[in-house]
Design an enzyme around this catalytic site. Sequence first.
Site, PDB file in Angstrom:
ATOM      1  N   HIS A  37      25.547  12.747  32.924  1.00 18.96           N
ATOM      2  CA  HIS A  37      26.894  12.197  33.578  1.00 18.96           C
ATOM      3  C   HIS A  37      26.935  10.910  32.645  1.00 18.96           C
ATOM      4  O   HIS A  37      26.237  10.553  32.086  1.00 18.96           O
ATOM      5  CB  HIS A  37      26.803  12.031  35.095  1.00 18.96           C
ATOM      6  CG  HIS A  37      25.587  11.204  35.429  1.00 18.96           C
ATOM      7  ND1 HIS A  37      24.562  11.021  35.362  1.00 18.96           N
ATOM      8  CD2 HIS A  37      25.986  10.162  36.357  1.00 18.96           C
ATOM      9  CE1 HIS A  37      23.866  10.137  35.838  1.00 18.96           C
ATOM     10  NE2 HIS A  37      24.497   9.689  36.483  1.00 18.96           N
ATOM     11  N   ASP A  57      23.993   3.741  33.117  1.00 21.36           N
ATOM     12  CA  ASP A  57      22.634   3.845  32.950  1.00 21.36           C
ATOM     13  C   ASP A  57      22.178   5.065  32.193  1.00 21.36           C
ATOM     14  O   ASP A  57      20.819   5.093  32.230  1.00 21.36           O
ATOM     15  CB  ASP A  57      21.725   3.565  34.245  1.00 21.36           C
ATOM     16  CG  ASP A  57      22.305   4.402  35.402  1.00 21.36           C
ATOM     17  OD1 ASP A  57      23.437   4.915  35.608  1.00 21.36           O
ATOM     18  OD2 ASP A  57      21.145   4.876  36.269  1.00 21.36           O
TER      19      ASP A  57
END
Lengths: 309, 309
Positions: A62, A66
């Site tokens: 996704h 991060d």
Amino acid sequence: MNLEAFVLGTGGVMPLPGRHLTSVLLRREGDLFLFDCGEGTQISLRQLKLRWKKINVVFLSHTHADHVTGLPGILMLSSQVDRDDPLYIIGPPNTAKYVETSRTVLNMHINYDIVVKEITEPGIVYEDDGFSVRAFGLRHTRQCFGYALEEESRPGVFHPELARDCGVPEGPLWSKLQKGESVESADGSTVEPDQVLGAARHGRKFAYVTDTRYFDGISREVRGADLLVCEGMFTDDLTANAQDKGHMTATQAARVARDAGNVGKLGLIHYSPRYTEHDLRKLASEARLVFKHSFLTRDRQVIDIPFTE
Amino acid sequence: MNLEAFVLGTGGVMPLPGRHLTSVLLRREGDLFLFDCGEGTQISLRQLKLRWKKINVVFLSHTHADHVTGLPGILMLSSQVDRDDPLYIIGPPNTAKYVETSRTVLNMHINYDIVVKEITEPGIVYEDDGFSVRAFGLRHTRQCFGYALEEESRPGVFHPELARDCGVPEGPLWSKLQKGESVESADGSTVEPDQVLGAARHGRKFAYVTDTRYFDGISREVRGADLLVCEGMFTDDLTANAQDKGHMTATQAARVARDAGNVGKLGLIHYSPRYTEHDLRKLASEARLVFKHSFLTRDRQVIDIPFTE
């Protein structure tokens, strides 16, 4: 044919000293597949002394910071070598926009082709000789996918005594039979591979699951994985917190592995930064109560994925 | 009032194990100013155990990946604390687009205001009590700025004997005079600060210069810097290469420091990844032949910038 997972980082949310953001490089012979690419991924690649600048495919779970902010650096540095094949980047909607704006806003000079493929529904997203990669939906705070790389079945074990019985002498014909081709015997009759081979053997399977809250549908996607790398972000006492944030506890990861059936090993990953290295043991022990073959992945760990049959 | 530079990274192009990308945090009392923000900057911030989540201003030299891709992580994690003041991000054109697309594409939840200010020409770009920051143009492969933070002059040294001569007794009136305010003496006459103070003293100056090819105009911008942090990417044998790529050798950085006049210390930074830690000594020795007060900055080095008068 070697299949190895290089754990580039094991942390969630923020990189810590000694614990980079969650990312795994899978190497299948010379081919390289990168799963997620947070800030600092290239440092781990370098620490492992990998020749990584010709990655075949990047799979993004996704587009949260991060999991992707290491990508521009990777794209830029991949231009330091010459390559003929394009780099594939596969991920959820927004992947193309992220790659494109990175290229333009950061003014990157890239000397190879990039092919971005956005996933709109579960299914096979990449195929090459002898294997395919399937994406499956996860449940996070934004659209997110897990991935399973699965090799095709290999021909069964070759039985020399059966070959001799069929009138095929030792030599090149045996190799053909082992590869699944039919041959002609000494008396002119045709010998089919299934006359001399055992049952077809499974290929290997690697699965990567993060970020997601727990739901029982994950299990069926990772069935039979020789190595399942799955987020186990929190200890049991934070189960509600995990659910809220769209993450899993180590126990839930173990439940996925157990319920999937025939999972070889579960490597926990994407640890909450609240846990020190010492604290992580609790994640492992909670997971092992549910699925014995659970372990903590560690930054720069190399995990061999051998054939099991 | 303390002024300290925390060297977060010293490398150029790519982060190496133990050598993060070029970034410097300047702390002036409680205020934090970040100069560039490559991938992994937050790791250094954490290693230094800095309480960094309320950065006042981020100054970006330019929007190449190795100077900005740590920013999304910083922006995201800064939401873990509450703040009242906005975060200012100051940089060349494209800064707003980079911040905005990072926010939208990466779906960041940010709980504070961000004010982006794009620089179109050299000049003062930020001011606060007692100091200002000036941006000046550099010459790189894309638009790029250096920065100089300069404190206002402070009142001169207080001379108690002169105050007594003027009929001002020791006590609160002395403090007023020291702050530059006029007071009333025992006989009712007005005493002006300049009757009891020496000449005004310079404030401190910090300058940050990277990435740029050498040109003599840099010197005047960094004149009088107590600490000049300046790229010295290559050794002399690669001067032509540096020029081509829009970078400076250590010798050229030293020339800037020498020609500027009254520079306290030159901290070299933005080392080419081709140099090992051992190789870097050559950069330092080449620079010192031109400017004695040259040194190699190191990752996680803390440099105090004291008043010198």
